[in-house]
Design a protein around this motif. Structure first.
Motif, PDB file in Angstrom:
ATOM      1  N   PRO A  99       0.830  -1.202   0.000  1.00  0.00           N
ATOM      2  CA  PRO A  99       0.000   0.000   0.000  1.00  0.00           C
ATOM      3  C   PRO A  99       0.864   1.251   0.000  1.00  0.00           C
ATOM      4  O   PRO A  99       1.903   1.296   0.660  1.00  0.00           O
ATOM      5  N   VAL A 100       0.469   2.250  -0.765  1.00  0.00           N
ATOM      6  CA  VAL A 100       1.241   3.496  -0.820  1.00  0.00           C
ATOM      7  C   VAL A 100       0.306   4.696  -0.707  1.00  0.00           C
ATOM      8  O   VAL A 100       0.233   5.345   0.335  1.00  0.00           O
ATOM      9  N   PHE A 101      -0.435   4.980  -1.773  1.00  0.00           N
ATOM     10  CA  PHE A 101      -1.299   6.163  -1.769  1.00  0.00           C
ATOM     11  C   PHE A 101      -2.740   5.792  -1.402  1.00  0.00           C
ATOM     12  O   PHE A 101      -3.601   6.641  -1.308  1.00  0.00           O
ATOM     13  N   ASN A 102      -2.998   4.494  -1.224  1.00  0.00           N
ATOM     14  CA  ASN A 102      -4.332   4.012  -0.882  1.00  0.00           C
ATOM     15  C   ASN A 102      -4.430   3.796   0.631  1.00  0.00           C
ATOM     16  O   ASN A 102      -3.514   4.127   1.392  1.00  0.00           O
ATOM     17  N   ARG A 103      -5.505   3.210   1.072  1.00  0.00           N
ATOM     18  CA  ARG A 103      -5.650   2.752   2.448  1.00  0.00           C
ATOM     19  C   ARG A 103      -5.771   1.238   2.401  1.00  0.00           C
ATOM     20  O   ARG A 103      -6.295   0.691   1.438  1.00  0.00           O
ATOM     21  N   CYS A 104      -5.264   0.558   3.425  1.00  0.00           N
ATOM     22  CA  CYS A 104      -5.257  -0.896   3.381  1.00  0.00           C
ATOM     23  C   CYS A 104      -5.846  -1.462   4.664  1.00  0.00           C
ATOM     24  O   CYS A 104      -5.318  -1.250   5.756  1.00  0.00           O
ATOM     25  N   SER A 105      -6.949  -2.194   4.499  1.00  0.00           N
ATOM     26  CA  SER A 105      -7.669  -2.771   5.630  1.00  0.00           C
ATOM     27  C   SER A 105      -6.830  -3.826   6.345  1.00  0.00           C
ATOM     28  O   SER A 105      -6.870  -3.948   7.568  1.00  0.00           O
ATOM     29  N   SER A 115       2.595   4.446   9.530  1.00  0.00           N
ATOM     30  CA  SER A 115       2.226   4.836   8.163  1.00  0.00           C
ATOM     31  C   SER A 115       1.835   6.311   8.108  1.00  0.00           C
ATOM     32  O   SER A 115       2.137   7.003   7.135  1.00  0.00           O
ATOM     33  N   LEU A 116       1.193   6.818   9.153  1.00  0.00           N
ATOM     34  CA  LEU A 116       0.822   8.238   9.154  1.00  0.00           C
ATOM     35  C   LEU A 116       2.066   9.119   9.132  1.00  0.00           C
ATOM     36  O   LEU A 116       2.078  10.186   8.510  1.00  0.00           O
ATOM     37  N   ALA A 117       3.130   8.661   9.811  1.00  0.00           N
ATOM     38  CA  ALA A 117       4.380   9.422   9.799  1.00  0.00           C
ATOM     39  C   ALA A 117       4.946   9.477   8.383  1.00  0.00           C
ATOM     40  O   ALA A 117       5.480  10.501   7.951  1.00  0.00           O
ATOM     41  N   VAL A 118       4.821   8.374   7.625  1.00  0.00           N
ATOM     42  CA  VAL A 118       5.309   8.370   6.241  1.00  0.00           C
ATOM     43  C   VAL A 118       4.423   9.255   5.365  1.00  0.00           C
ATOM     44  O   VAL A 118       4.909  10.064   4.568  1.00  0.00           O
ATOM     45  N   LEU A 119       3.103   9.136   5.538  1.00  0.00           N
ATOM     46  CA  LEU A 119       2.164   9.916   4.723  1.00  0.00           C
ATOM     47  C   LEU A 119       2.309  11.411   4.987  1.00  0.00           C
ATOM     48  O   LEU A 119       2.068  12.239   4.107  1.00  0.00           O
ATOM     49  N   ARG A 159       8.709   6.453  -1.858  1.00  0.00           N
ATOM     50  CA  ARG A 159       9.759   5.442  -1.961  1.00  0.00           C
ATOM     51  C   ARG A 159       9.324   4.199  -1.188  1.00  0.00           C
ATOM     52  O   ARG A 159       8.674   4.301  -0.142  1.00  0.00           O
ATOM     53  N   ILE A 160       9.710   3.038  -1.705  1.00  0.00           N
ATOM     54  CA  ILE A 160       9.429   1.763  -1.032  1.00  0.00           C
ATOM     55  C   ILE A 160      10.751   1.098  -0.699  1.00  0.00           C
ATOM     56  O   ILE A 160      11.614   0.975  -1.579  1.00  0.00           O
ATOM     57  N   ARG A 161      10.920   0.722   0.547  1.00  0.00           N
ATOM     58  CA  ARG A 161      12.110  -0.060   0.936  1.00  0.00           C
ATOM     59  C   ARG A 161      11.913  -1.484   0.471  1.00  0.00           C
ATOM     60  O   ARG A 161      10.945  -2.139   0.846  1.00  0.00           O
ATOM     61  N   LEU A 162      12.865  -2.015  -0.300  1.00  0.00           N
ATOM     62  CA  LEU A 162      12.673  -3.356  -0.844  1.00  0.00           C
ATOM     63  C   LEU A 162      13.050  -4.463   0.133  1.00  0.00           C
ATOM     64  O   LEU A 162      12.725  -5.620  -0.103  1.00  0.00           O
ATOM     65  N   ASP A 163      13.703  -4.109   1.251  1.00  0.00           N
ATOM     66  CA  ASP A 163      13.987  -5.169   2.228  1.00  0.00           C
ATOM     67  C   ASP A 163      12.707  -5.595   2.949  1.00  0.00           C
ATOM     68  O   ASP A 163      12.475  -6.779   3.161  1.00  0.00           O
ATOM     69  N   ILE A 164      11.849  -4.609   3.270  1.00  0.00           N
ATOM     70  CA  ILE A 164      10.605  -4.949   3.969  1.00  0.00           C
ATOM     71  C   ILE A 164       9.379  -4.768   3.070  1.00  0.00           C
ATOM     72  O   ILE A 164       8.257  -5.074   3.469  1.00  0.00           O
ATOM     73  N   CYS A 167       6.431   1.201   2.108  1.00  0.00           N
ATOM     74  CA  CYS A 167       6.736   2.592   1.776  1.00  0.00           C
ATOM     75  C   CYS A 167       7.338   3.269   2.999  1.00  0.00           C
ATOM     76  O   CYS A 167       6.785   3.176   4.096  1.00  0.00           O
ATOM     77  N   ASP A 168       8.484   3.949   2.816  1.00  0.00           N
ATOM     78  CA  ASP A 168       9.101   4.603   3.975  1.00  0.00           C
ATOM     79  C   ASP A 168       9.257   6.112   3.818  1.00  0.00           C
ATOM     80  O   ASP A 168       9.627   6.775   4.785  1.00  0.00           O
ATOM     81  N   LYS A 169       8.995   6.660   2.628  1.00  0.00           N
ATOM     82  CA  LYS A 169       9.109   8.115   2.442  1.00  0.00           C
ATOM     83  C   LYS A 169       8.068   8.571   1.433  1.00  0.00           C
ATOM     84  O   LYS A 169       7.793   7.867   0.451  1.00  0.00           O
TER      85      LYS A 169
END
Ligand code: K7E
Ligand code: RUQ
Ligand code: CUA
Ligand code: CA
Length: 635
Positions: A99-105, A115-119, A159-164, A167-169
């Motif tokens: 999930p990046v720009f969406n919301r995920c149940s 996630s709010l800190a990233v958003l 940005r998405i961290r590929l290790d985990i 999305c981290d930024k």
């Protein structure tokens, strides 16, 4: 003909990792295994298997037998769904969603504090439009660190961290109005993330100019892929559609379909030619370093003026009207712009760009071919053997053509550069071949993302799936081997080899992802790795819980009506695949807590009474019993 998939594994390490995983899960114990097996069994029974040809005659098998692994990772954008999807190729099985720009149940993306800190400042937006996904590079090759994506809807880059695979930024880009094209610097490494502002608007867009298109502009943005800081912008003429970067690291280029700077459809098609605007990244950097820039009210980002025919930063190469995609050949020689309204592609020689910026040659001297391919060319990909593959939106075809032959034809030789036209179903947008965006294009598989599926699948009501089709390009002939239905709406995808990634099997306890929770624990004088307690500070309550299958560390906790409650859950299980969740009934609270992860969520306890919390991931035979009570005392 059908080759055993495990023979295709690039290294033994990947298989070894898998064996380690299988051995590790045995340690869950008899009860745990029974639970897990039960879940897997149900899933296997309800999931229908895609019909696949055993072998297509080109030597590649599309079969990935049960227990075997795919030979490529695919990263799919999802357009207006706002997420990234991780696919296995060639099975076309969906492995994960990010999930990046969406919301995920399921994961709580958009609800957890992490996630709010990233958003950040854009957390107010519940949606996005994610068209393009690109991986970080080192020396023209994928390096497996990050994915970069953009939001056409709310003008963001993430940005998405590929290790985990999280999305981290995320940053909101000022002065731009919708980010469309996004590409990253390929060499020496990423480096910059380049983001195209698509729509033209007044600068600044603060209401002082409204229906006055003469004041409308767009900007090209350079973002540091490490810090995700916006480093600079280039104020351009026209608009910006798709973009790409060369393999030298000095140039980026974007298509423009609105050289007219029009605001109606008719306006935007008025000129016979629009352009490809080329950016000299080094010249932009020099100007920014020497303070030779302006800022636009409302942001501190340095903006250099790239408008006009002779700026140090830009060159506008005329190409036939309303071009769309722009794709760099894996040998680094060419940038190919796709004609869209013109049946042609324009081949630009990247090695001529330094002379162009030195004013030694004319704009069109950089064009070395303009082959006629068919109706509606949108995007082009490559096999690393000198062939290009272009989608023809209107013709519903993929056309395979030879780049050097197209150049010979342009130079007056009588040579047929078209190799094959293959019907696809239907109206294809992007297409991509394995590793084709890199110097290692290997010409094995090609995926074409068809915008209409029409009659290809069982009907599901008015909204049809898209059709992501798999084509074997390993032989002389393209062979269509698989139809893959997809929910709204993949625009673009990339593929890499499994050995190019190194995903973490479980979290590391020192992961920066939950830095905030770590700080809270420090303030509260508890150890986050073991804390199981309730800490009150006025009407703010922090609840620390740990989870070990099949139990939370507290069977209950008590808060008061009106409290602001933060629940911080740490999964102490170290076993791969042993995810827990945390959800509170009738409070709309739900989040993932993967092995060795800490997740937190904040809400107001506005309703008195007894509210059960429970684990959402089936983790154990006693998963249903993995629950507790939140007691909310009436105010
Ligand atoms: Cu052609 Cu947004 Cu890359 Cu869609 S874009 S197709
Ligand atoms: S007119 S400086 Cu649109 Cu007021 Cu412009
Ligand atoms: Cu823990 Cu289900
Ligand atoms: Ca135009």
């Amino acid at each position: 003909m059908s080759k055993n998939q495990s023979d295709d594994m690039p290294t033994g390490a990947f298989n070894e990792g898998r064996r380690r995983f299988l051995a590790g899960s045995a340690a869950v114990g008899a009860v745990g295994m029974a639970g897990a097996a039960g879940v897997a069994g149900v899933g296997a029974l309800t999931r229908s298997q895609p019909a696949q040809a055993a072998s297509n005659g080109n030597g590649l098998s599309v079969h990935v037998d049960p227990g075997e692994l795919d030979t490529y990772y695919g990263f799919w954008s999802s357009g207006q769904s706002g997420e990234v999807r991780v696919m296995g190729v060639p099975s076309m099985r969906e492995l994960a969603r990010i999930p990046v720009f969406n919301r995920c149940s399921a994961t709580g993306w958009g609800q957890t504090n992490e996630s709010l800190a990233v958003l950040g400042d854009s957390a107010q937006f519940q949606n996005g439009d994610l068209h393009h996904v690109h991986m970080s590079y080192t020396d023209g090759k994928y390096d497996g660190r990050y994915l970069y994506v953009h939001d056409k809807l709310n003008t963001r880059v993430a940005r998405i961290r590929l290790d985990i695979m999280r999305c981290d930024k995320m940053v909101t880009v000022p002065n731009a109005h919708a980010i469309h094209g996004l590409r990253v610097q390929k060499a020496p490494k990423t480096g910059y993330v380049f983001a195209n502002g698509e729509n033209i608007v007044p600068l600044p867009n603060d209401g002082r100019h409204l229906d006055e298109p003469e004041h409308y502009w767009s900007v090209f943005t350079g973002i540091d892929g490490e810090s995700m800081e916006i480093k600079w912008q280039v104020w351009v003429d026209g608009n910006l559609d798709n973009c790409n970067a060369d393999y030298s690291g000095r140039f980026a280029a974007s298509t423009c379909y609105n050289a007219e700077r029009g605001v109606t459809l008719a306006d935007k098609m008025r000129f016979e030619r629009d352009w490809v605007v080329v950016f000299d990244i080094h010249a932009i950097e020099r100007a920014v370093e020497s303070g030779d820039y302006i800022t636009i009210e409302g942001s501190d980002v340095p903006v250099v003026d790239g408008r006009g025919p002779d700026t140090p930063f830009t060159r506008y190469i005329p190409v036939p009207k309303n071009p769309h995609g722009i794709n760099a050949t894996p040998d680094g020689k060419y940038l190919i712009a796709n004609g869209k309204l013109s049946p042609t592609c324009t081949v630009i020689d990247t090695h001529k760009l330094p002379d162009l910026f030195d004013n030694k040659i004319e704009l069109r001297d950089t064009v070395v071919a303009e082959p006629e391919l068919g109706l509606g060319p949108l995007h082009t990909t490559y096999d690393g053997r000198g062939n290009a593959y272009t989608t023809l939106f209107i013709d519903s075809q993929v056309v395979k053509w030879n780049v050097e032959d197209a150049i010979r034809h342009y130079n007056g030789e009588s040579v047929n550069y078209i190799r094959q036209k293959l019907d696809v179903h239907y109206q294809p947008g992007h297409l991509n071949a394995t590793l084709a965006e890199t110097a290692e294009a290997d010409g094995q598989w090609l995926v074409v993302l068809s915008k209409f599926s029409k009659d290809r699948f069982l009907p599901v009501g008015p909204l049809h799936p898209e059709n992501d089709q798999l084509i074997d390009i390993s032989g002389d002939e393209m062979k269509l081997v698989h139809d893959g239905p997809a929910f709204a709406e993949p625009h673009d995808c990339i593929m890499c080899r499994p050995d190019q990634l190194n995903p973490s099997p479980i979290y590391s306890r020192d992961d920066p992802y939950w830095e905030q929770a770590r700080k809270w624990a420090e303030e509260d004088g508890v150890d986050l790795d073991t804390a199981s307690t309730v800490i009150r500070n006025g009407n703010k309550v922090r609840v620390y819980l740990t989870a070990v299958a099949p139990q939370y560390s507290m069977n209950k906790f008590t808060v008061k009506q009106g409290d602001e409650v933060t629940v911080i859950v740490t999964n102490l299980d170290r076993i791969e695949d042993l995810s827990h969740g945390f959800a509170i009934i009738n409070y709309g609270v739900s989040m993932e807590v993967n092995p060795q992860q800490t997740s937190s969520i904040t809400f107001t306890a506005d309703k008195p009474g007894v509210y059960w919390y429970f684990c959402t991931w089936f983790c154990h035979a006693l998963h249903m019993e993995m629950a507790g009570r939140m007691l909310v005392e009436p105010a």
